[in-house]
Design an enzyme around this catalytic site. Structure first.
Site, PDB file in Angstrom:
ATOM      1  N   ARG A 304       0.878  -1.300   0.438  1.00 19.62           N
ATOM      2  CA  ARG A 304       0.273  -0.356  -0.307  1.00 19.62           C
ATOM      3  C   ARG A 304       0.961   1.271  -0.076  1.00 19.62           C
ATOM      4  O   ARG A 304       0.410   2.419  -0.544  1.00 19.62           O
ATOM      5  CB  ARG A 304      -1.089  -0.080   0.919  1.00 19.62           C
ATOM      6  CG  ARG A 304      -2.032   0.944   1.014  1.00 19.62           C
ATOM      7  CD  ARG A 304      -2.746   0.726   2.248  1.00 19.62           C
ATOM      8  NE  ARG A 304      -4.384   0.216   1.815  1.00 19.62           N
ATOM      9  CZ  ARG A 304      -5.346   0.496   0.595  1.00 19.62           C
ATOM     10  NH1 ARG A 304      -5.410   1.890   0.646  1.00 19.62           N
ATOM     11  NH2 ARG A 304      -6.104  -0.237   0.364  1.00 19.62           N
ATOM     12  N   GLU A 712     -10.558   5.782   6.997  1.00 16.41           N
ATOM     13  CA  GLU A 712      -8.405   5.613   6.949  1.00 16.41           C
ATOM     14  C   GLU A 712      -8.397   6.886   6.332  1.00 16.41           C
ATOM     15  O   GLU A 712      -8.029   7.697   7.359  1.00 16.41           O
ATOM     16  CB  GLU A 712      -7.873   4.719   6.653  1.00 16.41           C
ATOM     17  CG  GLU A 712      -8.046   3.282   7.052  1.00 16.41           C
ATOM     18  CD  GLU A 712      -8.034   1.734   6.016  1.00 16.41           C
ATOM     19  OE1 GLU A 712      -8.527   1.862   5.353  1.00 16.41           O
ATOM     20  OE2 GLU A 712      -6.218   1.601   6.720  1.00 16.41           O
TER      21      GLU A 712
HETATM   22  N1  MTE Z   1     -12.930   4.642  14.356  1.00 15.79           N
HETATM   23  C1  MTE Z   1     -13.159   3.921  15.731  1.00 15.79           C
HETATM   24  N2  MTE Z   1     -13.723   4.880  16.460  1.00 15.79           N
HETATM   25  N3  MTE Z   1     -12.119   3.180  16.274  1.00 15.79           N
HETATM   26  C2  MTE Z   1     -11.417   2.357  15.304  1.00 15.79           C
HETATM   27  O1  MTE Z   1     -10.748   1.693  15.853  1.00 15.79           O
HETATM   28  N4  MTE Z   1     -10.316   1.985  12.893  1.00 15.79           N
HETATM   29  C3  MTE Z   1     -10.705   2.879  11.652  1.00 15.79           C
HETATM   30  C4  MTE Z   1     -11.252   3.407  11.193  1.00 15.79           C
HETATM   31  N5  MTE Z   1     -12.194   4.254  11.861  1.00 15.79           N
HETATM   32  C5  MTE Z   1     -10.792   2.332  14.048  1.00 15.79           C
HETATM   33  C6  MTE Z   1     -11.780   3.752  13.095  1.00 15.79           C
HETATM   34  C7  MTE Z   1      -9.854   1.714  10.830  1.00 15.79           C
HETATM   35  S1  MTE Z   1      -7.832   1.306  11.084  1.00 15.79           S
HETATM   36  C8  MTE Z   1     -10.383   1.112   9.711  1.00 15.79           C
HETATM   37  S2  MTE Z   1      -9.649  -0.140   8.861  1.00 15.79           S
HETATM   38  C9  MTE Z   1     -12.019   2.007   9.556  1.00 15.79           C
HETATM   39  O2  MTE Z   1     -12.208   2.502  10.491  1.00 15.79           O
HETATM   40  C10 MTE Z   1     -12.695  -0.193   9.691  1.00 15.79           C
HETATM   41  O3  MTE Z   1     -13.984   0.525   9.890  1.00 15.79           O
HETATM   42  P1  MTE Z   1     -15.206   0.591   8.159  1.00 15.79           P
HETATM   43  O4  MTE Z   1     -14.122  -0.136   7.258  1.00 15.79           O
HETATM   44  O5  MTE Z   1     -16.362   0.590   8.954  1.00 15.79           O
HETATM   45  O6  MTE Z   1     -14.834   2.702   8.190  1.00 15.79           O
HETATM   46  C1  QUE Z   2      -5.427  -2.409   2.541  1.00 14.98           C
HETATM   47  C2  QUE Z   2      -5.939  -3.249   3.596  1.00 14.98           C
HETATM   48  C3  QUE Z   2      -5.372  -4.923   4.594  1.00 14.98           C
HETATM   49  C4  QUE Z   2      -4.857  -5.262   3.011  1.00 14.98           C
HETATM   50  C5  QUE Z   2      -4.405  -4.713   1.665  1.00 14.98           C
HETATM   51  C6  QUE Z   2      -4.813  -3.397   1.679  1.00 14.98           C
HETATM   52  C7  QUE Z   2      -5.587  -5.733   5.470  1.00 14.98           C
HETATM   53  C8  QUE Z   2      -5.069  -6.647   5.320  1.00 14.98           C
HETATM   54  C9  QUE Z   2      -4.723  -7.508   4.345  1.00 14.98           C
HETATM   55  C10 QUE Z   2      -4.181  -8.672   3.908  1.00 14.98           C
HETATM   56  C11 QUE Z   2      -4.039  -9.103   3.359  1.00 14.98           C
HETATM   57  C12 QUE Z   2      -3.336 -10.817   3.422  1.00 14.98           C
HETATM   58  C13 QUE Z   2      -3.708 -11.756   3.853  1.00 14.98           C
HETATM   59  C14 QUE Z   2      -4.291 -11.299   5.215  1.00 14.98           C
HETATM   60  C15 QUE Z   2      -4.849  -9.086   5.210  1.00 14.98           C
HETATM   61  O1  QUE Z   2      -4.387  -6.867   2.936  1.00 14.98           O
HETATM   62  O2  QUE Z   2      -6.043  -4.662   6.562  1.00 14.98           O
HETATM   63  O3  QUE Z   2      -5.778 -11.921   6.906  1.00 14.98           O
HETATM   64  O4  QUE Z   2      -3.516 -12.829   3.923  1.00 14.98           O
HETATM   65  O5  QUE Z   2      -5.142  -7.505   6.684  1.00 14.98           O
HETATM   66  O6  QUE Z   2      -4.851  -3.037   0.153  1.00 14.98           O
HETATM   67  O7  QUE Z   2      -6.544  -2.417   4.701  1.00 14.98           O
HETATM   68 MO1  MOS Z   3      -7.346  -0.604   8.912  1.00 21.07          MO
HETATM   69  S1  MOS Z   3      -5.823   0.076   9.729  1.00 21.07           S
HETATM   70  O1  MOS Z   3      -7.229  -1.203   7.412  1.00 21.07           O
HETATM   71  O2  MOS Z   3      -7.768  -1.732  10.432  1.00 21.07           O
END
Ligand code: MTE
Ligand code: QUE
Ligand code: MOS
Length: 753
Positions: A304, A712
């Site tokens: 990424r 994110e």
């Molecule tokens: N918001 C809150 N309040 N708590 C969390 O842990 N995690 C973030 C984001 N927002 C998070 C959050 C992350 S890392 C991700 S990937 C997304 O929420 C996941 O949820 P979504 O796919 O429903 O957006």
């Molecule tokens: C963004 C993400 C994830 C990702 C790729 C993205 C992520 C994640 C994985 C992943 C990849 C391979 C695996 C697995 C998970 O890829 O959160 O278990 O075998 O877990 O572009 O957020």
């Molecule tokens: Mo969010 S870092 O893809 O849990």
């Protein structure tokens, strides 16, 4: 529309894993962690520990009935250390006792004899020693070297960004309950129930169908419970499997901070080439990712990073190389943004360096090169709209940015001309964000939903999405309620459970609503189709004439006089199926890893933030005065939830860039792995004034109900705070080292004297 979860949180009624009553006849697990970052284990002495009253048993690597392996993408991570320790905080032994206090006392009595080795802590050093998690990867577009050779300006430099602790308020936790047939039920704080199920099955030597993982909700996760909830669930499961009684594994904060991974620190070298007008010609970059002692999700995070090498800008020639470097710190893991923030920081640093070299302002360079329709990314996909530019331009008009920036410029110019700098300096920065939405690992872009309509008309929804405060449950509730024409209060979101919905992807990559919401909508459509077919038979008309609204059935614009509950009741008596399971997989995604080209993302979420900061040049302290954002959310399912995500994400990003710092001793022992030594952003470090506007009228055809993923992307706005502070301090040097802590800033201000 208020999210009911919020009400429970505010009233203190929400129950997390460790809030449920735990039986007195249950075991508590506490771990003994390696005190040393790298070395060979010569002996472990648990005699005194075993004698502590209340201790049931102590497990080490050889006691594991299945495999001692929890690596996900690469199988390189043991649950319990064997002959070697690879980081300080690595689990070595698991103590099980009838009280947590007894387990902790016993863990404190364990003695370990380790032949200590010099740890590798710096990713560049790991690279030089060829200690890599996987071979380095390169993405290319055009001929970067040729373009650099022909450029009018070439900016070269280094950028470094640091670790970040997730600091979810609920720590890592799992309660495992065995059944009489030898099955194990786990109540786990995980973003990835299916991944916990698989890890526990592997470690316990059981097939996956014997492991049931249930997740009600998490008290925050931010990526920290995506891969790294697995280990703690395994310890709880091992205890339950061996003893036949429930087992509780809850990490206290300092153990959690010691033993769990953080955001990956990166060190990078960059070269950005421009023509005489400030158009970007080429970008060359090398990323050294500090992966820690095992792969975890590092290779995926690294990918990424490569996808976001040129951030929100068009660069016709790119050469980007990245390596996951193995070091002796905790294996680092997913953290909101998943490698993209690190890439965007490097590119923004390159822009500031280009501005220094060319004399063209950073915001001129940014605007001139912002993505427009048809511009190709390094991975071959083209920008499909001009929303990056629209957000930028709207920020200028909405917030009167030109006037604001000129006012600050004038003061700075006066200071330069008179040679008299005041104690307080002000600066600004713009920060555009363009973030690809979808798991770049294509197979993960799938989800299932299971919906039951009960005979009284109430509805239960199960999906693979995990609620962690981001509001996914409420968004899905609203999608289902609207589809069935009923009130959201009639829709219950069930816990996320591997026995009800299987093989789920982690709730990650901001995609939970896109994927699970789409599946839920499909399941609603299936049930509606059956109901309408049934009513078409009753009314002798076409099923397409029906629709559901305001709690009742409608036909060609008028109410049929049948309420939702009556409709459901009649359908049940006529033996119509009132449950449905639907499967959604994002269409048109493909990526060829051998050439690094394809269409890895369904779409991009874009926006622009503007920051103003004030620095006290005597003390090195600062305040973020203003954060103004224009963010593109398509047609938001719930603007209030999305606003919370934008504000919260941005403040978390500001913390990463300005104050959060993980420090280690030379021997690799963490110095800041406690709540008291790690500086977290709080309400006082949030911008004094924060405004967020959404880009209106944009239906996103690539996601459920025209919405856009929000979780994110806003974190990356925080990068702007770094550059606003840097400008305010007047540190016009080539140092791009985050976080910009007051200590670091003071050092730079003094060096400049
Ligand atoms: N918001 C809150 N309040 N708590 C969390 O842990 N995690 C973030 C984001 N927002 C998070 C959050 C992350 S890392 C991700 S990937 C997304 O929420 C996941 O949820 P979504 O796919 O429903 O957006
Ligand atoms: C963004 C993400 C994830 C990702 C790729 C993205 C992520 C994640 C994985 C992943 C990849 C391979 C695996 C697995 C998970 O890829 O959160 O278990 O075998 O877990 O572009 O957020
Ligand atoms: Mo969010 S870092 O893809 O849990």
């Amino acid at each position: 529309m208020i999210n009911p979860d919020t009400t429970y949180h505010v009233m203190g009624l929400t129950r997390y894993v460790d809030d449920r009553d735990f039986p007195a006849r249950g075991l508590h697990c506490v771990l003994f962690f390696s005190p040393v970052a790298r070395g060979e284990v010569r002996g472990l002495d648990a005699c005194a520990a075993r004698k502590v009253p209340g201790v049931a048993f102590i497990l080490t690597a050889e006691d594991i009935p299945g495999e001692n392996q929890i690596g996900g993408i690469i199988e390189d991570e043991v649950l319990l250390a064997g002959d070697e320790v690879a980081f300080a905080g690595m689990p070595v032994a698991a103590v099980y006792a009838w009280t947590e206090a007894a387990a902790r006392e016993a863990a404190g009595l364990i003695k370990i004899d380790i032949a200590e080795d010099t740890p590798v802590l710096d990713p560049r050093e790991a690279w030089n020693r060829n200690e890599l998690i996987a071979p380095a990867r390169t993405f290319t577009l055009g001929d970067a070297d040729a373009a650099i050779a022909a450029a009018a300006y070439v900016a070269e430099g280094r950028a470094e960004s640091g670790a970040q602790e997730h600091f979810y308020l609920e720590g890592q936790a799992c309660v495992a309950t065995p059944s009489e047939e030898g099955n194990i039920h786990l109540s786990s704080a995980t973003q990835a129930p299916a991944s916990v199920q698989r890890a526990v099955a592997t470690v316990c030597g059981l097939p996956m169908n014997r492991i049931e993982v249930d997740v009600r909700r998490l008290g925050g996760a931010f990526g920290g419970k995506e891969a790294q909830a697995n280990a703690w669930a395994c310890f709880a499961a091992l205890g339950a499997q061996k003893s036949g009684v429930p087992c509780r594994m809850v990490l206290r904060r300092s153990d959690d901070m010691l033993a769990t991974g953080k955001r990956h620190p990166y060190a990078s070298d960059f070269t950005l080439a421009l023509d005489g007008d400030g158009k970007f010609l080429a970008f060359k970059v090398m990323y050294y990712q500090n992966a820690g002692a095992a792969a975890d999700l590092s290779t995926s995070v690294l990918e990424r990073t490569l996808f976001h090498a040129t951030a929100s800008y068009y660069v016709p020639a790119v050469h980007a190389t990245a390596a996951s470097c193995r070091t002796n710190i905790t294996p680092n893991t997913a953290f909101r943004g998943f490698g993209a923030p690190q890439a965007m920081f490097v590119f923004e640093a390159a822009i500031r360096e280009a501005s220094r070299v060319s004399g063209i302002s950073a915001e001129t360079l940014q605007r001139k090169n912002l993505l427009k329709t048809g511009d190709t990314f390094v991975y071959g996909m083209a920008a499909e709209n001009d929303r990056a530019q629209r957000c930028w331009d709207k920020a200028y008009t909405c917030y009167d940015l030109t006037k604001r920036m000129r006012a600050i410029d004038e003061v700075r110019k006066r200071e330069k001309d008179t040679g008299k700098a005041s104690r307080y300096g002000r600066g600004y920065a713009l920060m555009p964000v363009c973030f690809g939405i979808s798991f770049s690992t294509i197979f993960l872009n799938q989800a299932r939903a299971h919906i039951h309509v009960y005979t009284d008309g109430s509805v239960g929804v199960s999906t693979g999405a995990v609620e962690m405060g981001q509001g996914v449950n409420h968004k899905i509730r609203e999608i289902v309620a609207e589809s069935l024409g009923i009130a959201p209060g009639q829709v219950k979101l069930e816990s996320t459970n591997t026995t009800r919905v299987s093989n789920t992807s982690p709730t990650a990559a901001s995609s939970a609503t896109d994927l699970n919401g789409a599946a839920a909508l499909m399941a609603c459509e299936m049930i509606k189709a059956r109901l309408f077919k049934f009513m078409a038979g009753e009314y002798q008309c076409a099923s397409r004439d029906f629709y559901l609204e305001k709690g009742g059935l409608y036909r060609k614009g008028s109410a049929c006089g049948v309420s939702w509950a009556e409709l459901v009741g009649q359908a049940y008596l006529s033996r119509v199926q009132l449950s449905a399971e639907a499967h959604y997989s994002t269409p048109d995604l493909h990526f060829d890893t051998s050439v690094g080209k394809g269409r890895p993302f369904a779409y991009h979420t874009c926006g622009t933030a503007y920051f103003e900061a004030e620095v006290d040049r005597l003390l090195g302290t600062y305040r973020i005065e203003k954060a103004y954002v224009v963010h593109d959310l398509g047609r938001s399912i719930n603007p209030l939830i999305d606003l919370g995500q934008v504000e919260g994400g941005m403040v978390q990003g500001i913390g990463w860039m300005t104050m959060e710092e993980m420090r280690y001793t030379d021997t690799g022992k963490p110095l800041t792995a406690t709540g008291g030594t790690y500086k977290m952003p709080d309400i006082f470090s949030a911008p004094l004034e924060m405004q967020v506007k959404f880009l209106a009228d944009d239906y996103n055809h690539k996601a459920v109900k025209g919405s856009k993923a929000v979780g994110e992307p806003p974190l990356m706005y925080g990068i702007g705070a770094f550059f606003a502070i840097k400008m305010a301090a007047g540190c016009e040097n080539a140092v791009y080292c985050a976080p910009m802590t007051p200590e670091r800033l003071m050092g730079q201000l003094r060096d400049g004297d």
